[in-house]
Scaffold this motif. Structure first.
Motif, PDB file in Angstrom:
ATOM      1  N   SER A   1       0.798  -1.076  -0.005  1.00 34.95           N
ATOM      2  CA  SER A   1      -0.095  -0.105   0.088  1.00 34.95           C
ATOM      3  C   SER A   1       0.861   1.175   0.091  1.00 34.95           C
ATOM      4  CB  SER A   1      -0.816  -0.066   1.048  1.00 34.95           C
ATOM      5  OG  SER A   1      -1.903  -0.885   1.359  1.00 34.95           O
ATOM      6  N   PRO A   2       0.671   2.092  -0.739  1.00 33.29           N
ATOM      7  CA  PRO A   2       1.091   3.587  -0.736  1.00 33.29           C
ATOM      8  C   PRO A   2       1.250   4.296   0.630  1.00 33.29           C
ATOM      9  CG  PRO A   2      -0.695   3.748  -2.089  1.00 33.29           C
ATOM     10  CD  PRO A   2      -0.588   2.290  -1.703  1.00 33.29           C
ATOM     11  N   PRO A   3       2.266   5.107   1.021  1.00 33.60           N
ATOM     12  CA  PRO A   3       2.006   5.809   2.112  1.00 33.60           C
ATOM     13  C   PRO A   3       0.777   6.826   2.253  1.00 33.60           C
ATOM     14  CG  PRO A   3       4.144   6.208   1.176  1.00 33.60           C
ATOM     15  CD  PRO A   3       3.460   5.289   0.048  1.00 33.60           C
ATOM     16  N   PRO A   4       0.230   6.902   3.250  1.00 34.60           N
ATOM     17  CA  PRO A   4      -0.826   7.610   3.306  1.00 34.60           C
ATOM     18  C   PRO A   4      -0.545   9.173   2.863  1.00 34.60           C
ATOM     19  CG  PRO A   4      -0.283   7.262   5.446  1.00 34.60           C
ATOM     20  CD  PRO A   4       0.490   6.472   4.624  1.00 34.60           C
ATOM     21  N   GLU A   5      -1.606   9.689   2.206  1.00 31.70           N
ATOM     22  CA  GLU A   5      -1.436  11.276   1.985  1.00 31.70           C
ATOM     23  C   GLU A   5      -2.295  12.054   3.301  1.00 31.70           C
ATOM     24  OE1 GLU A   5       0.276  12.888  -0.354  1.00 31.70           O
ATOM     25  OE2 GLU A   5       0.910  10.845  -1.227  1.00 31.70           O
ATOM     26  N   TYR A   6      -1.752  13.226   3.595  1.00 31.94           N
ATOM     27  CA  TYR A   6      -2.494  13.760   4.590  1.00 31.94           C
ATOM     28  C   TYR A   6      -3.947  14.281   4.187  1.00 31.94           C
ATOM     29  CZ  TYR A   6      -3.943  17.711   7.742  1.00 31.94           C
ATOM     30  OH  TYR A   6      -4.511  18.415   8.387  1.00 31.94           O
ATOM     31  N   ASP A   7      -3.838  15.027   3.094  1.00 25.07           N
ATOM     32  CA  ASP A   7      -5.023  15.415   2.356  1.00 25.07           C
ATOM     33  C   ASP A   7      -6.253  14.414   2.678  1.00 25.07           C
ATOM     34  OD1 ASP A   7      -3.846  17.847   2.148  1.00 25.07           O
ATOM     35  OD2 ASP A   7      -3.554  17.542  -0.058  1.00 25.07           O
ATOM     36  N   GLN A   8      -5.915  13.066   2.380  1.00 22.76           N
ATOM     37  CA  GLN A   8      -6.826  11.957   2.643  1.00 22.76           C
ATOM     38  C   GLN A   8      -7.281  11.457   3.703  1.00 22.76           C
ATOM     39  OE1 GLN A   8      -4.416   9.051   0.505  1.00 22.76           O
ATOM     40  NE2 GLN A   8      -4.966   9.532  -1.772  1.00 22.76           N
ATOM     41  N   VAL A   9      -6.476  11.907   4.548  1.00 22.42           N
ATOM     42  CA  VAL A   9      -6.932  11.546   6.183  1.00 22.42           C
ATOM     43  C   VAL A   9      -6.728  12.541   7.049  1.00 22.42           C
ATOM     44  CG1 VAL A   9      -5.961   8.975   5.704  1.00 22.42           C
ATOM     45  CG2 VAL A   9      -4.551  10.756   6.867  1.00 22.42           C
ATOM     46  N   ALA A  10      -7.036  13.700   6.593  1.00 22.02           N
ATOM     47  CA  ALA A  10      -7.036  15.063   7.458  1.00 22.02           C
ATOM     48  C   ALA A  10      -8.143  15.016   8.541  1.00 22.02           C
ATOM     49  CB  ALA A  10      -7.260  16.392   6.416  1.00 22.02           C
ATOM     50  N   GLU A  11      -9.289  14.732   8.191  1.00 23.99           N
ATOM     51  CA  GLU A  11     -10.430  14.741   9.309  1.00 23.99           C
ATOM     52  C   GLU A  11      -9.982  13.824  10.010  1.00 23.99           C
ATOM     53  OE1 GLU A  11     -13.528  16.159  11.107  1.00 23.99           O
ATOM     54  OE2 GLU A  11     -12.950  17.049   9.326  1.00 23.99           O
ATOM     55  N   LYS A  12      -9.722  12.478   9.936  1.00 26.49           N
ATOM     56  CA  LYS A  12      -9.483  11.613  11.054  1.00 26.49           C
ATOM     57  C   LYS A  12      -7.984  11.986  11.947  1.00 26.49           C
ATOM     58  CE  LYS A  12      -9.493   7.442  12.824  1.00 26.49           C
ATOM     59  NZ  LYS A  12     -10.021   7.360  14.306  1.00 26.49           N
ATOM     60  N   VAL A  13      -7.334  12.654  11.222  1.00 28.25           N
ATOM     61  CA  VAL A  13      -6.014  13.207  11.933  1.00 28.25           C
ATOM     62  C   VAL A  13      -6.408  14.119  12.706  1.00 28.25           C
ATOM     63  CG1 VAL A  13      -3.908  14.517  11.619  1.00 28.25           C
ATOM     64  CG2 VAL A  13      -4.280  12.582  10.051  1.00 28.25           C
ATOM     65  N   ARG A  14      -7.306  15.018  12.540  1.00 21.94           N
ATOM     66  CA  ARG A  14      -8.024  16.193  13.379  1.00 21.94           C
ATOM     67  C   ARG A  14      -8.522  15.234  14.710  1.00 21.94           C
ATOM     68  NH1 ARG A  14      -9.200  21.323  13.821  1.00 21.94           N
ATOM     69  NH2 ARG A  14      -8.239  21.893  11.374  1.00 21.94           N
ATOM     70  N   GLU A  15      -9.422  14.555  14.208  1.00 21.95           N
ATOM     71  CA  GLU A  15     -10.088  13.796  15.365  1.00 21.95           C
ATOM     72  C   GLU A  15      -9.205  13.034  16.436  1.00 21.95           C
ATOM     73  OE1 GLU A  15     -12.695  11.003  13.494  1.00 21.95           O
ATOM     74  OE2 GLU A  15     -13.927  12.609  12.515  1.00 21.95           O
ATOM     75  N   ASP A  16      -8.292  12.345  15.717  1.00 21.05           N
ATOM     76  CA  ASP A  16      -7.230  11.791  16.617  1.00 21.05           C
ATOM     77  C   ASP A  16      -6.644  12.724  17.624  1.00 21.05           C
ATOM     78  OD1 ASP A  16      -8.155   9.398  15.713  1.00 21.05           O
ATOM     79  OD2 ASP A  16      -6.656   9.143  14.455  1.00 21.05           O
ATOM     80  N   TRP A  17      -5.955  13.807  16.796  1.00 27.02           N
ATOM     81  CA  TRP A  17      -5.131  14.802  17.647  1.00 27.02           C
ATOM     82  C   TRP A  17      -6.089  15.228  18.703  1.00 27.02           C
ATOM     83  CZ3 TRP A  17      -5.817  19.762  18.912  1.00 27.02           C
ATOM     84  CH2 TRP A  17      -5.032  20.778  19.114  1.00 27.02           C
ATOM     85  N   GLU A  18      -7.263  15.721  18.385  1.00 19.89           N
ATOM     86  CA  GLU A  18      -8.321  16.352  19.618  1.00 19.89           C
ATOM     87  C   GLU A  18      -8.278  15.181  20.689  1.00 19.89           C
ATOM     88  OE1 GLU A  18     -11.647  17.426  17.526  1.00 19.89           O
ATOM     89  OE2 GLU A  18     -10.760  19.475  16.789  1.00 19.89           O
ATOM     90  N   GLU A  19      -8.385  13.884  20.232  1.00 17.50           N
ATOM     91  CA  GLU A  19      -8.630  13.019  21.522  1.00 17.50           C
ATOM     92  C   GLU A  19      -7.487  12.783  22.144  1.00 17.50           C
ATOM     93  OE1 GLU A  19     -10.031  10.168  24.051  1.00 17.50           O
ATOM     94  OE2 GLU A  19     -11.458  11.426  22.342  1.00 17.50           O
ATOM     95  N   GLU A  20      -6.295  12.835  21.532  1.00 19.15           N
ATOM     96  CA  GLU A  20      -5.020  12.849  22.126  1.00 19.15           C
ATOM     97  C   GLU A  20      -4.860  14.036  23.257  1.00 19.15           C
ATOM     98  OE1 GLU A  20      -0.536  13.255  20.991  1.00 19.15           O
ATOM     99  OE2 GLU A  20      -0.946  11.210  20.589  1.00 19.15           O
ATOM    100  N   LYS A  21      -5.110  15.220  22.848  1.00 15.67           N
ATOM    101  CA  LYS A  21      -4.834  16.201  23.384  1.00 15.67           C
ATOM    102  C   LYS A  21      -5.922  16.340  24.662  1.00 15.67           C
ATOM    103  CE  LYS A  21      -1.710  18.366  21.252  1.00 15.67           C
ATOM    104  NZ  LYS A  21      -0.385  18.147  21.574  1.00 15.67           N
ATOM    105  N   ARG A  22      -7.196  16.023  24.517  1.00 13.36           N
ATOM    106  CA  ARG A  22      -8.348  15.889  25.532  1.00 13.36           C
ATOM    107  C   ARG A  22      -7.834  14.820  26.518  1.00 13.36           C
ATOM    108  NH1 ARG A  22     -12.210  16.874  22.368  1.00 13.36           N
ATOM    109  NH2 ARG A  22     -12.401  14.838  21.270  1.00 13.36           N
ATOM    110  N   GLN A  23      -7.204  13.768  26.010  1.00 10.23           N
ATOM    111  CA  GLN A  23      -6.877  12.767  27.293  1.00 10.23           C
ATOM    112  C   GLN A  23      -5.856  13.353  28.049  1.00 10.23           C
ATOM    113  OE1 GLN A  23      -8.370   9.829  27.805  1.00 10.23           O
ATOM    114  NE2 GLN A  23      -7.156  10.165  29.656  1.00 10.23           N
ATOM    115  N   LYS A  24      -4.874  14.161  27.411  1.00 15.88           N
ATOM    116  CA  LYS A  24      -3.860  14.718  28.435  1.00 15.88           C
ATOM    117  C   LYS A  24      -4.215  15.794  29.065  1.00 15.88           C
ATOM    118  CE  LYS A  24       0.114  13.925  24.871  1.00 15.88           C
ATOM    119  NZ  LYS A  24       1.014  14.749  24.111  1.00 15.88           N
ATOM    120  N   LEU A  25      -5.114  16.443  28.654  1.00 19.53           N
ATOM    121  CA  LEU A  25      -5.829  17.669  29.594  1.00 19.53           C
ATOM    122  C   LEU A  25      -6.535  17.003  30.540  1.00 19.53           C
ATOM    123  CD1 LEU A  25      -7.105  20.173  26.800  1.00 19.53           C
ATOM    124  CD2 LEU A  25      -5.256  20.403  28.518  1.00 19.53           C
ATOM    125  N   ASN A  26      -7.479  15.875  30.394  1.00 19.22           N
ATOM    126  CA  ASN A  26      -8.049  15.207  31.274  1.00 19.22           C
ATOM    127  C   ASN A  26      -6.995  14.448  32.507  1.00 19.22           C
ATOM    128  OD1 ASN A  26     -10.530  15.727  30.370  1.00 19.22           O
ATOM    129  ND2 ASN A  26     -10.542  13.773  29.277  1.00 19.22           N
TER     130      ASN A  26
END
Length: 178
Positions: A130-155
């Motif tokens: 499989s080719p490496p993922p392109e940011y543009d193709q997974v940007a929404e999932k990246v945002r969700e995962d980033w927010e979840e990680e930050k939220r967990q750290k804040l909690n």
């Protein structure tokens, strides 16, 4: 009760792209394999199963997979599997079979390869990386995962700050070792 009392600030696009680069493996699509197999049924062949599988392997030789369909024992699933992930193969044949399959070279017969069903002779047509993922193709999932990680750290930080305000003492009951 403290879950999500503090929301992370909205990230900059450059911050998300950097986070994606640091976590790119999370978004890597799985490799695919296309294969044909010939089943050798241990319930039907008993102690002769492995020997029969070796004889079938010799008969297959360099024969194209179409000829393999005429050999072996009946199998409840199909004999040809196009573009399957290791996890899809594992669901059908077991993780040991999938791991072995992903390591086999293409354009030749291999075996015996064991599964939960029994013994298989396997022809691997293609391993498709499989080719490496392109940011543009997974940007929404990246945002969700980033927010979840930050939220967990804040909690976690919030709970730690609450714990710093109290002294926790665990007392043993009478006659119990502490």
């Amino acid at each position: 009760l403290a879950q999500d009392l503090i929301q992370p600030e909205s990230p900059q696009e450059s911050e998300l792209e950097a986070w994606f680069d640091d976590n790119i493996d999370r978004y890597q699509p799985p490799d695919l394999v296309t294969f044909t197999h010939v089943f050798v049924d241990p319930d039907k062949r008993g102690d002769a199963t492995l020997e029969d599988a070796r004889k079938l392997m010799q008969n297959l030789g360099d024969e194209e997979p179409e000829g393999g369909k005429r050999q072996g024992d009946p199998f409840m699933l199909q004999s040809y599997y196009p573009e399957r992930t290791a996890s899809e193969v594992a669901k059908l044949f077991g993780s040991g079979f999938a791991k072995s399959l992903m390591a086999l070279e293409t354009d030749k017969w291999h075996g015996p390869v064991l599964s939960g069903y029994g013994v298989h002779l396997v022809y691997v047509h293609v391993h498709q990386k499989s080719p490496p993922p392109e940011y543009d193709q997974v940007a929404e999932k990246v945002r969700e995962d980033w927010e979840e990680e930050k939220r967990q750290k804040l909690n976690d930080q919030y709970v730690a700050s609450l714990m710093d305000r109290y002294e926790v003492v665990v007392e043993g009951r009478e006659g119990e070792a502490e």
